[in-house]
Design a protein around this motif. Structure first.
Motif, short mmCIF file in Angstrom:
data_model
loop_
_atom_site.label_atom_id
_atom_site.label_comp_id
_atom_site.label_asym_id
_atom_site.label_seq_id
_atom_site.Cartn_x
_atom_site.Cartn_y
_atom_site.Cartn_z
N VAL A 49 82.89 33.25 3.99
CA VAL A 49 81.71 33.41 3.14
C VAL A 49 81.56 34.69 2.81
N VAL A 50 81.42 34.97 1.51
CA VAL A 50 81.58 36.40 0.93
C VAL A 50 79.98 36.26 0.05
N ALA A 51 79.14 37.40 0.41
CA ALA A 51 78.25 37.27 -0.45
C ALA A 51 78.12 38.44 -1.42
N LEU A 52 77.75 38.20 -2.74
CA LEU A 52 77.75 39.11 -3.86
C LEU A 52 76.38 39.62 -3.68
N PRO A 178 71.12 30.09 -4.49
CA PRO A 178 70.85 28.71 -4.32
C PRO A 178 69.57 28.36 -3.56
N PHE A 179 68.86 29.35 -2.88
CA PHE A 179 67.81 29.11 -2.12
C PHE A 179 66.63 30.04 -2.82
N SER A 180 66.70 30.56 -3.68
CA SER A 180 65.56 31.48 -4.28
C SER A 180 64.48 30.82 -4.96
N ALA A 181 64.79 29.70 -5.28
CA ALA A 181 63.59 28.97 -5.65
C ALA A 181 62.76 28.17 -4.88
N LEU A 182 62.98 28.17 -3.57
CA LEU A 182 62.25 27.41 -2.46
C LEU A 182 61.31 28.40 -1.80
N ASP A 183 60.33 27.78 -1.57
CA ASP A 183 59.44 28.45 -0.63
C ASP A 183 59.99 28.85 0.74
N GLU A 184 59.39 30.01 1.17
CA GLU A 184 59.94 30.50 2.38
C GLU A 184 60.09 29.26 3.45
N HIS A 185 58.95 28.45 3.61
CA HIS A 185 58.88 27.43 4.61
C HIS A 185 60.27 26.51 4.59
N PHE A 186 60.81 26.26 3.54
CA PHE A 186 61.90 25.55 3.15
C PHE A 186 63.02 26.45 3.12
N ARG A 187 63.27 27.60 2.72
CA ARG A 187 64.25 28.55 2.71
C ARG A 187 64.97 28.82 3.69
N LEU A 188 64.02 29.32 4.63
CA LEU A 188 64.81 29.79 6.11
C LEU A 188 65.78 28.61 6.95
N PRO A 189 65.09 27.53 6.90
CA PRO A 189 65.62 26.42 7.68
C PRO A 189 66.84 25.90 6.83
N LEU A 190 67.00 25.89 5.47
CA LEU A 190 68.05 25.34 4.66
C LEU A 190 69.14 26.12 4.66
N ARG A 191 68.87 27.31 4.58
CA ARG A 191 69.92 28.21 4.71
C ARG A 191 71.01 28.39 6.06
N ARG A 192 69.99 28.20 7.15
CA ARG A 192 70.59 27.90 8.18
C ARG A 192 71.57 26.51 8.43
N GLN A 193 70.88 25.68 8.00
CA GLN A 193 71.65 24.66 7.93
C GLN A 193 72.99 24.47 7.11
N PHE A 194 72.94 25.17 5.95
CA PHE A 194 74.10 25.36 5.24
C PHE A 194 74.96 26.36 5.95
N ARG A 195 74.62 27.27 6.71
CA ARG A 195 75.60 28.02 7.47
C ARG A 195 76.31 27.11 8.34
N VAL A 208 75.92 34.11 -4.39
CA VAL A 208 75.07 35.37 -5.14
C VAL A 208 73.83 35.31 -4.70
N THR A 209 73.39 36.47 -4.39
CA THR A 209 72.00 36.45 -4.05
C THR A 209 71.54 38.05 -4.11
#
Length: 354
Positions: A49-52, A178-195, A208-209
């Motif tokens: 995974v590479v982040a821009l 991919p996660f910027s439109a989400l509230d922090e409550h959803f964003r943090l667990p979702l990006r960890r689930q993605f990883r 891209v972030t």
């Protein structure tokens, strides 16, 4: 019974024999006469995974669109698994995409959204259903399989968008904020689930972030971009340890820098700056003599900002430079204007010329 000799274990190909999953070479692009991509080189290994990472307008989304085949380059080459795809249309590049705002089909159920890609590629319905069931289990949405997207939460819809992008088993997954439109409550667990999901599948991915914390948490390597150029592409650990230049260090926001001309003694130089991670700056212990290899100087407290995890102190340092010091919540409060003796241990310091 005649025993059959065991076959020798298969030999793994040498790294040089295995082409990278993605290779971008000399990518150049101008829009409206303004250079947007300036001779960019980037490689992505299989399963990496590479982040821009960069501010708005730095070219990161344009680079992603060029990789996807949605924006033609003026010059340069893009290859997937060693195959030049520079002139191929997007539909022939075997790339999955996840957008910021889901882009789900509103009239199709969750299951139908996921199976759409395999069916469009000519897979049998039974195979498409099997793939949909597999991904529904991975994203933990089996109970919502027959719902329409509007009946889901934002986090659930983004999980469906991810599953739909993965349904065709793409060579490369591209994700645009991919996660910027989400509230922090959803964003943090979702990006960890993605990883976790990405690691389980070994899926190669470019994200891209503009969120530095997100980039460091999700990516194996982070490409920091300015003005259409990748200033540094390195692991999060390397970026924390050795930013390539002052602009990268300032953008990452995790370093204090001190103008060397404002310091005294062996630390003083005619030009350039000393930088150190924010966590390396401490209040010197007045009882313990300063270590000979530590940089010591005075600073006055300008303000304090209590956060969820710690308190950030804003300090006026040598030459009027603004520095940041992190403190624990339980530590004694200090009044603004208090002059403190500050210290950075020598191993944390790094010299960067102008």
């Amino acid at each position: 019974m005649t025993s059959i000799p065991a076959s020798p274990p298969p030999q793994s190909p040498s790294p040089s024999a295995t082409p990278p999953q993605l290779s971008v070479q000399g990518a150049k692009l101008s829009l409206g006469g303004r250079p947007v991509l300036r001779d960019i080189d980037l490689t992505l290994a299989r399963g990496e995974v590479v982040a821009l990472l960069g501010a708005s307008g730095c070219g990161k989304t344009t680079l992603l669109r060029s990789i996807a085949g949605l924006q033609a380059l003026d010059a340069g080459r893009i290859a997937l698994s060693g195959q030049d795809v520079s002139v191929l249309p997007a539909r022939q590049r075997d790339i999955g995409m996840v957008f910021q705002h889901y882009a789900l089909f509103p009239n199709l159920s969750v299951r139908e959204n996921i199976r759409f890609g395999p069916l469009a590629r000519g897979e049998e319905p039974a195979k498409a259903d099997e793939r949909a069931d597999e991904l529904l289990a991975l994203i933990d949405l089996q109970a919502q399989a027959d719902r329409l997207p509007q009946a889901l939460s934002g986090g659930q819809r983004q999980r469906v968008a991810l599953a739909r992008a993965l349904a065709t088993r793409p060579t490369l997954l591209l994700m645009d904020e991919p996660f910027s439109a989400l509230d922090e409550h959803f964003r943090l667990p979702l990006r960890r689930q993605f990883r976790q999901l990405q690691r389980e599948l070994g899926q190669s991915c470019v994200i891209v972030t503009h969120d530095r914390e997100e980039a460091f948490e999700l990516a194996d390597r982070v490409a920091v971009m300015f003005d259409g150029v990748i200033a540094q592409c390195a692991s999060p650990r390397e970026l924390r340890r050795a930013p390539a230049n002052l602009r990268v260090a300032d953008f990452l926001g995790m370093f204090n820098r001190l103008d060397a001309t404002a310091l005294d003694g062996a630390w003083r130089r005619d030009t350039g700056h000393w930088i150190a991670p924010v966590e390396a700056l401490t209040v010197a212990d007045a009882i313990r003599p300063g270590a000979a290899d530590a940089l010591r100087f005075s600073g006055s407290l300008r303000a304090s900002y209590p956060g969820q995890q710690r308190v950030a102190w804003e300090l006026d340092g040598p030459g009027g430079q603004v520095l940041t010091l992190w403190r624990r919540h339980e530590e004694a409060e200090v009044a603004p204007g208090t002059v403190l003796t500050l210290e950075i241990a020598e191993p944390a310091l790094r010299w960067l010329a102008e």
